[in-house]
Design a protein around this motif. Structure first.
Motif, PDB file in Angstrom:
ATOM      1  N   THR A   7     -43.515  22.863 -33.571  1.00  0.00           N
ATOM      2  CA  THR A   7     -42.503  22.325 -32.642  1.00  0.00           C
ATOM      3  C   THR A   7     -42.913  21.003 -32.007  1.00  0.00           C
ATOM      4  OG1 THR A   7     -43.393  23.573 -30.750  1.00  0.00           O
ATOM      5  CG2 THR A   7     -41.722  24.671 -32.114  1.00  0.00           C
ATOM      6  N   HIS A   8     -44.211  20.725 -31.937  1.00  0.00           N
ATOM      7  CA  HIS A   8     -44.689  19.477 -31.334  1.00  0.00           C
ATOM      8  C   HIS A   8     -45.732  18.841 -32.267  1.00  0.00           C
ATOM      9  CE1 HIS A   8     -43.182  21.879 -27.937  1.00  0.00           C
ATOM     10  NE2 HIS A   8     -42.855  20.713 -27.399  1.00  0.00           N
ATOM     11  N   PRO A   9     -45.284  18.304 -33.390  1.00  0.00           N
ATOM     12  CA  PRO A   9     -46.239  17.788 -34.388  1.00  0.00           C
ATOM     13  C   PRO A   9     -47.124  16.658 -33.865  1.00  0.00           C
ATOM     14  CG  PRO A   9     -44.006  17.122 -34.930  1.00  0.00           C
ATOM     15  CD  PRO A   9     -43.888  18.116 -33.831  1.00  0.00           C
ATOM     16  N   ARG A  10     -46.688  15.976 -32.799  1.00  0.00           N
ATOM     17  CA  ARG A  10     -47.520  14.906 -32.241  1.00  0.00           C
ATOM     18  C   ARG A  10     -48.198  15.358 -30.941  1.00  0.00           C
ATOM     19  NH1 ARG A  10     -42.695  11.885 -33.607  1.00  0.00           N
ATOM     20  NH2 ARG A  10     -42.993  10.838 -35.618  1.00  0.00           N
ATOM     21  N   TYR A  11     -48.538  16.642 -30.887  1.00  0.00           N
ATOM     22  CA  TYR A  11     -49.128  17.202 -29.658  1.00  0.00           C
ATOM     23  C   TYR A  11     -50.401  16.491 -29.190  1.00  0.00           C
ATOM     24  CZ  TYR A  11     -52.761  19.533 -32.390  1.00  0.00           C
ATOM     25  OH  TYR A  11     -53.835  19.784 -33.190  1.00  0.00           O
ATOM     26  N   PRO A  12     -51.245  15.898 -30.086  1.00  0.00           N
ATOM     27  CA  PRO A  12     -52.448  15.241 -29.571  1.00  0.00           C
ATOM     28  C   PRO A  12     -52.169  14.060 -28.641  1.00  0.00           C
ATOM     29  CG  PRO A  12     -52.678  15.671 -31.914  1.00  0.00           C
ATOM     30  CD  PRO A  12     -51.252  15.906 -31.563  1.00  0.00           C
ATOM     31  N   LEU A  13     -50.931  13.569 -28.639  1.00  0.00           N
ATOM     32  CA  LEU A  13     -50.583  12.459 -27.755  1.00  0.00           C
ATOM     33  C   LEU A  13     -50.189  12.925 -26.366  1.00  0.00           C
ATOM     34  CD1 LEU A  13     -48.473  10.323 -30.274  1.00  0.00           C
ATOM     35  CD2 LEU A  13     -50.870  10.012 -29.625  1.00  0.00           C
ATOM     36  N   VAL A  14     -50.069  14.245 -26.185  1.00  0.00           N
ATOM     37  CA  VAL A  14     -49.660  14.815 -24.894  1.00  0.00           C
ATOM     38  C   VAL A  14     -50.831  15.599 -24.325  1.00  0.00           C
ATOM     39  CG1 VAL A  14     -48.001  16.280 -23.690  1.00  0.00           C
ATOM     40  CG2 VAL A  14     -47.274  14.938 -25.684  1.00  0.00           C
TER      41      VAL A  14
END
Length: 421
Positions: A245-252
């Motif tokens: 659901t949040h494929p770019r989670y490392p940016l958050v």
């Protein structure tokens, strides 16, 4: 670091990290948290957790002669610790806690060969540990030979082969580094396959703990396994939800902190569930705990399996069947409650079951009867039935645990076979 495989910023020249963040936010249309002190704190907390577990591991090795610790398969627990630590190290760059520059820009190597591979091998270690118990107590087979090592080798080689294949595949199909925005980018297909394999590992673990649920109490790790399974399912649900659901989670910041701390807690929690209590008891009143543990071992009728298959020696084998409501169980209850002095109950005498030099132990009941073998032997001062005036053969029959009797009889034959092997 997860994300779409194609990112094309308007500029690749940044005067500072703030400008890079602004470019990423415009490109991705999302808020981006820069790497900062919170990420350093995450690395410190995770390292502290592994440090605590390391102290338990070292203490366990220093006190490895303590039988309850040796029964926990200490080499395999140590392997779990090493693979878990490397998994955590792989999480640090892949979850975005450091800037992906220099050595950290090798996304494929960090992800495939450190993070994913050792995550696979960590869960494989749990399966192998359960399989060893299954071999001994369900299959009545030793933990050696091709049949024992082959399943483990197959799993290990499969994950090694998976890593080799994904390394050889083009970056656009798996994972690569985008130098223009300093990000690791992964494809959905690679993420789905990797997470799916992890789910299969945990399903195998569930199957194994179901098989282990009926092991006698001394080696029964069913409840420990349930805790481990809870850790594993929590990890898989967390990983699946975040990655899908949040494929770019490392940016958050919130997502990457949850991912890394969650993995560190799971890796260390599993190990501590296995060894923390026996390690603590090896320091605190260890003789009392070891006597209780050995008593349970003997009353469960598992001495032969313990000595032969686990490559351990329990000393002074006690040959008797467990009797429901008998003096044996009452004595064990009293010991657990601290109301009995076990020295008043045990007499040592020479015992020979075919192994030269063995000594045995018999249990003296208050009325003077002895438990030896599968029989209740009367002392000379008792009546003809060997029981006190208030206990007769019918009472003994009503309290006899038939299941324990069958287990003991089977154990005797299996023990003979293993001694021959």
């Amino acid at each position: 670091m997860a994300g779409k495989s194609v990112l094309t910023p308007r500029s690749t020249l940044y005067t500072n990290d703030e400008e890079r963040i602004q470019v990423l936010e415009k490109l991705l249309n999302m808020h981006v948290d820069p790497v900062g002190s919170a990420d350093t704190a995450v690395i410190a907390v995770g390292s502290a957790l592994f440090g605590i577990t390391f102290l338990f591991i070292v203490t366990a090795w220093l006190r490895r002669e303590f039988r309850p610790i040796r029964a926990k398969n200490l080499p395999m627990v140590t392997i779990l610790f090493i693979t878990g630590l490397l998994w955590f190290i792989g999480d640090i760059p892949m979850n975005g806690h450091v800037m992906l520059r220099g050595a950290f820009s090798n996304c494929k190597e960090w992800n495939i060969w450190v993070r994913v591979l050792f995550c696979f091998w960590y869960t494989t270690g749990l399966i192998v540990r359960c399989y060893a118990l299954d071999r001994v107590f369900n299959q009545n087979k030793p933990t050696r030979g091709l049949a024992y090592y082959a399943p483990s080798a197959i799993l290990i080689l499969f994950y090694l082969g998976y890593s080799i294949v994904t390394q050889a595949m083009p970056n656009k199909l798996t994972i690569g580094y985008n130098s223009e925005v300093e990000l690791c980018t992964t494809t959905n297909g690679y993420v789905y396959v990797t997470v799916g394999i992890l789910w299969v590992n945990w399903l195998i673990f569930i199957f194994m703990i179901i098989r282990l649920r009926n092991i006698q109490s001394t080696f029964n790790e069913f409840y420990e396994s349930l805790f481990i399974l809870a850790f594993g399912i929590a990890a898989m649900v967390k990983t699946s939800v975040v990655h899908f659901t949040h494929p770019r989670y490392p940016l958050v910041l919130g997502y990457r902190v949850a991912e890394t701390i969650g993995d560190a807690v799971i890796c260390n929690g599993v190990i501590l569930v296995i060894i923390a209590y026996p390690v603590i008891r090896s320091i605190y009143r260890f003789k009392e705990y070891e006597r209780k543990w050995l008593l349970r071992l003997r009353t469960d009728g598992l001495q032969d399996m313990y000595e032969t298959n686990m490559k351990l020696h329990a000393d002074v084998p006690l040959q008797y069947s467990r009797m429901n409501g008998s003096a044996v169980n009452q004595f064990e209850k009293n010991i657990m409650e601290g109301t009995s002095d076990e020295n008043n109950y045990f007499d040592m005498h020479p015992y020979n079951d075919g192994r030269k030099g063995d000594t045995g132990m018999t249990l003296r009941v208050d009325n003077g009867a002895y438990m030896a073998g599968d029989e209740l032997q009367a002392s000379p001062r008792l009546g003809r039935n060997g029981m006190g005036p208030d206990v007769g053969s019918n009472h003994l029959h009503n309290h006899y645990d038939r299941r324990s009797m069958n287990s003991a009889e089977t154990m005797e034959e299996d023990g003979k076979l293993r001694r021959i092997l």
